[in-house]
Design an enzyme around this catalytic site. Structure first.
Site, PDB file in Angstrom:
ATOM      1  CD  GLU A 102      48.773  51.279  33.820  1.00 13.62           C
ATOM      2  OE1 GLU A 102      47.683  51.779  34.167  1.00 13.62           O
ATOM      3  OE2 GLU A 102      48.881  50.094  33.495  1.00 13.62           O
ATOM      4  CG  ASP A 103      45.388  51.793  37.258  1.00 11.19           C
ATOM      5  OD1 ASP A 103      46.311  51.282  36.588  1.00 11.19           O
ATOM      6  OD2 ASP A 103      44.242  51.298  37.294  1.00 11.19           O
ATOM      7  CG  ASP A 106      48.748  43.016  40.160  1.00 11.82           C
ATOM      8  OD1 ASP A 106      49.368  42.759  41.194  1.00 11.82           O
ATOM      9  OD2 ASP A 106      47.713  42.403  39.830  1.00 11.82           O
ATOM     10  CG  PHE A 155      41.669  43.507  44.133  1.00 11.97           C
ATOM     11  CD1 PHE A 155      42.421  43.169  43.020  1.00 11.97           C
ATOM     12  CD2 PHE A 155      40.510  44.251  43.957  1.00 11.97           C
ATOM     13  CE1 PHE A 155      42.033  43.563  41.744  1.00 11.97           C
ATOM     14  CE2 PHE A 155      40.111  44.652  42.674  1.00 11.97           C
ATOM     15  CZ  PHE A 155      40.875  44.302  41.576  1.00 11.97           C
ATOM     16  NE  ARG A 168      36.625  52.522  36.095  1.00 11.94           N
ATOM     17  CZ  ARG A 168      37.548  51.611  35.810  1.00 11.94           C
ATOM     18  NH1 ARG A 168      38.756  51.710  36.314  1.00 11.94           N
ATOM     19  NH2 ARG A 168      37.263  50.592  35.019  1.00 11.94           N
TER      20      ARG A 168
HETATM   21  P1  IMP Z   1      49.196  43.954  35.473  1.00  9.43           P
HETATM   22  O1  IMP Z   1      49.234  43.689  34.000  1.00  9.43           O
HETATM   23  O2  IMP Z   1      49.084  42.658  36.260  1.00  9.43           O
HETATM   24  O3  IMP Z   1      50.328  44.813  35.972  1.00  9.43           O
HETATM   25  O4  IMP Z   1      47.814  44.617  35.811  1.00  9.43           O
HETATM   26  C1  IMP Z   1      47.493  45.879  35.517  1.00  9.43           C
HETATM   27  C2  IMP Z   1      45.996  46.115  35.613  1.00  9.43           C
HETATM   28  O5  IMP Z   1      45.319  45.190  36.489  1.00  9.43           O
HETATM   29  C3  IMP Z   1      45.788  47.459  36.232  1.00  9.43           C
HETATM   30  O6  IMP Z   1      45.873  48.483  35.271  1.00  9.43           O
HETATM   31  C4  IMP Z   1      44.438  47.316  36.873  1.00  9.43           C
HETATM   32  O7  IMP Z   1      43.417  47.592  35.944  1.00  9.43           O
HETATM   33  C5  IMP Z   1      44.347  45.858  37.273  1.00  9.43           C
HETATM   34  N1  IMP Z   1      44.658  45.672  38.719  1.00  9.43           N
HETATM   35  C6  IMP Z   1      45.729  45.059  39.253  1.00  9.43           C
HETATM   36  N2  IMP Z   1      45.684  45.066  40.592  1.00  9.43           N
HETATM   37  C7  IMP Z   1      44.548  45.721  40.924  1.00  9.43           C
HETATM   38  C8  IMP Z   1      43.929  46.076  42.181  1.00  9.43           C
HETATM   39  O8  IMP Z   1      44.431  45.787  43.305  1.00  9.43           O
HETATM   40  N3  IMP Z   1      42.757  46.743  42.112  1.00  9.43           N
HETATM   41  C9  IMP Z   1      42.163  47.097  40.920  1.00  9.43           C
HETATM   42  N4  IMP Z   1      42.697  46.784  39.731  1.00  9.43           N
HETATM   43  C10 IMP Z   1      43.882  46.114  39.727  1.00  9.43           C
HETATM   44 MG    MG Z   2      40.174  46.854  36.377  1.00  9.22          MG
END
Ligand code: IMP
Ligand code: MG
Length: 188
Positions: A102-103, A106, A155, A168
Site C-alpha cells: 500500500e502507498d 491513513d 496531506f 503521481r
Molecule cells: P485510509 O482508508 O484512510 O487509510 O486511506 C487510504 C487512502 O486514502 C490511500 O490509499 C490514499 O489513496 C488516500 N490518502 C490518504 N492520505 C493521503 C495523502 O496524504 N495523500 C494522498 N492520498 C492520501
Molecule cells: Mg487518492
C-alpha cells in the site's frame, strides 16, 4: 494542470531516502519469506510506484497481482471503512503467502476492509507493507508488518500519491501547501 511547484510546501521524503528505505524493506522481506512462495498484491493506483521499486529489491521469486477498491462516498478522504472491489485479482490467493503493498495507511479503514475481504479467501498468510503510515488519523486498528516511514498528519503527494489524479510521477513525497488544501476534495 499547474506545475507541481505551486502546490509544494516542502519535500518530506527525498528520492534518495525512498530508495534507501525501500532497499532495506526489500532485504527484510527477502529474509522473512526465504524458502516460501510469495504473492505481492498492489492496491491501485497509489501503490504502483512503490510496488515496482520494492519488487526489484526483493531477491526471492515472487508474483504480483493488482486490485482496485473504491470507498463508498468516493472522493472523500474520510472513508468509513466500507469498500467495494472495483477490479478483482486474477489469481487465487488460497494457500499463498500474500503481502499487501500500500502507498499510505491513513484512517486504516481501506486496508482493514481489504484484509477482511481477502481473509475470506483463505490465504496461507496475509501481511501488510505500507510505504507511509499516518498514525494520528487512525480509526481502524490495522497490523502493519512492514512500514517505510511514519509521517505527520499532513496531506502528501508524489511517488504514487495524487492530487486529483495528478503528480503521481514525482520521484519524492511532498507536502501539500496548507493554503491549497481546500482545492482538493481528498485533502480537505
Ligand atoms: P485510509 O482508508 O484512510 O487509510 O486511506 C487510504 C487512502 O486514502 C490511500 O490509499 C490514499 O489513496 C488516500 N490518502 C490518504 N492520505 C493521503 C495523502 O496524504 N495523500 C494522498 N492520498 C492520501
Ligand atoms: Mg487518492
Amino acid at each position: 494542470m499547474n506545475d507541481y511547484q505551486e502546490y509544494l510546501e516542502e519535500i518530506l521524503i527525498s528520492e534518495q531516502q525512498l530508495r534507501d528505505r525501500i532497499r532495506a524493506l526489500g532485504e527484510e522481506i527477502s529474509a522473512d519469506y526465504a524458502g516460501e512462495d510469495l504473492l505481492l498484491i498492489c492496491i491501485l493506483r497509489g501503490g504502483v510506484l512503490f510496488l515496482t521499486d520494492l519488487m526489484r529489491e526483493i531477491t526471492l521469486p515472487h508474483s504480483i497481482d493488482f486490485m482496485a477498491v473504491s470507498s463508498y462516498g468516493a472522493g472523500v478522504r474520510q472513508s468509513k471503512g466500507l469498500v467495494r472491489i472495483t477490479l478483482d485479482l486474477t489469481t487465487s490467493i488460497a494457500d499463498r503467502n500474500v503481502l499487501l503493498v500500500e502507498d499510505i495507511i491513513d484512517s486504516g479503514n481501506t486496508i482493514a476492509s481489504v484484509l477482511e475481504l481477502l481473509n475470506v479467501r483463505r490465504p496461507k498468510s496475509l501481511k501488510v507493507c505500507t510505504l507511509l503510515d499516518k498514525p494520528e488519523r487512525r480509526e481502524s486498528e490495522v497490523p502493519i508488518d512492514y512500514r517505510g516511514f511514519e509521517i505527520p498528519n499532513k496531506f502528501v503527494f508524489g511517488y504514487g500519491l495524487d492530487l486529483d489524479g495528478y503528480y503521481r510521477n514525482l520521484p519524492f513525497i511532498g507536502v501539500l501547501r496548507p493554503d491549497k488544501v481546500s482545492e482538493f476534495a481528498d485533502a480537505s
